[in-house]
Design an enzyme around this catalytic site. Sequence first.
Site, short mmCIF file in Angstrom:
data_model
loop_
_atom_site.label_atom_id
_atom_site.label_comp_id
_atom_site.label_asym_id
_atom_site.label_seq_id
_atom_site.Cartn_x
_atom_site.Cartn_y
_atom_site.Cartn_z
N HIS A 22 22.69 16.96 -4.77
CA HIS A 22 21.50 17.58 -4.98
C HIS A 22 21.53 18.76 -5.75
O HIS A 22 22.60 19.66 -5.68
CB HIS A 22 20.94 18.05 -3.46
N SER A 23 20.66 18.94 -6.72
CA SER A 23 20.84 20.01 -7.90
C SER A 23 22.10 20.25 -8.42
O SER A 23 22.61 19.29 -9.14
CB SER A 23 20.24 21.34 -7.12
N LEU A 24 22.75 21.35 -8.18
CA LEU A 24 24.25 21.48 -8.63
C LEU A 24 25.16 20.37 -8.28
O LEU A 24 25.74 19.79 -9.27
CB LEU A 24 24.71 22.88 -8.45
#
Length: 252
Positions: A94-96
């Site tokens: 998720h994200s990074l």
Amino acid sequence: MTAGTAFDSWIARRRPNPQARLRLFCFPYAGTGAAIFRTWPDDLPADVEVCAVQLPGRGTRLMEAPFTRLSPLVQALAQALAPLLDKPFAFFGHSLGGLVCFELARELRRQSGVQPVRLFVSAARAPQIPPRHRPVHALPEVEFLEELRRLNGTSGEVLENAEIMQIMLPLLRADFAVFETYVYSPEPPLNCRISSFGGLQDHRVVRDDLEAWRDQTSASFSLRMFPGDHFFLNTTQPLLLQVLSQELREDG
């Protein structure tokens, strides 16, 4: 060194499952650790072994220095997780975490030709798309805190707690540095399936950013949007895990 010690610190509260047909490695977003995935084994198929990745600088590894650059982090992950890649596996980030698991998949391909059966990238801009936002990891503390408030990923209670923030700030700066110093290098597309997830109210990672992941695979691609902002992972978790379960069954 035994085979287990290579990855023990990197996988939080692992529940080995000899009958599992697939391992799902989960990579958290900036400033968080493996704890955000603690309930996932209860809601995903029983034949999937969930491996929640614990990066240095948080949780059980709080006293370790966090990475500030992506390349050495990915190289360390490739070495540490190698003993667990003896059966089919998938990555969720998720994200990074999406960027981390993408570059880890490419590093594994370079090293050994091993690839995940599927890459789940959530609230993550496709890596070839240039950043649209100014770097924040080196901002003065007052400005950096303001950015954190604007991102809405850290609770107001935590932001207002000076003692907690003194512990959190170095980790957050390091994680943001990993993301903001990343430079994309073109390589052939992966040959694993990619599933891209996004939040309908996420103004930082928009649909076009997610759609662009299609260029990173020579296999199938799918895109699914969920109610919520950049952190729909937390606010729409039951629906997300339902979709994830359906897609993991397809990888059987």
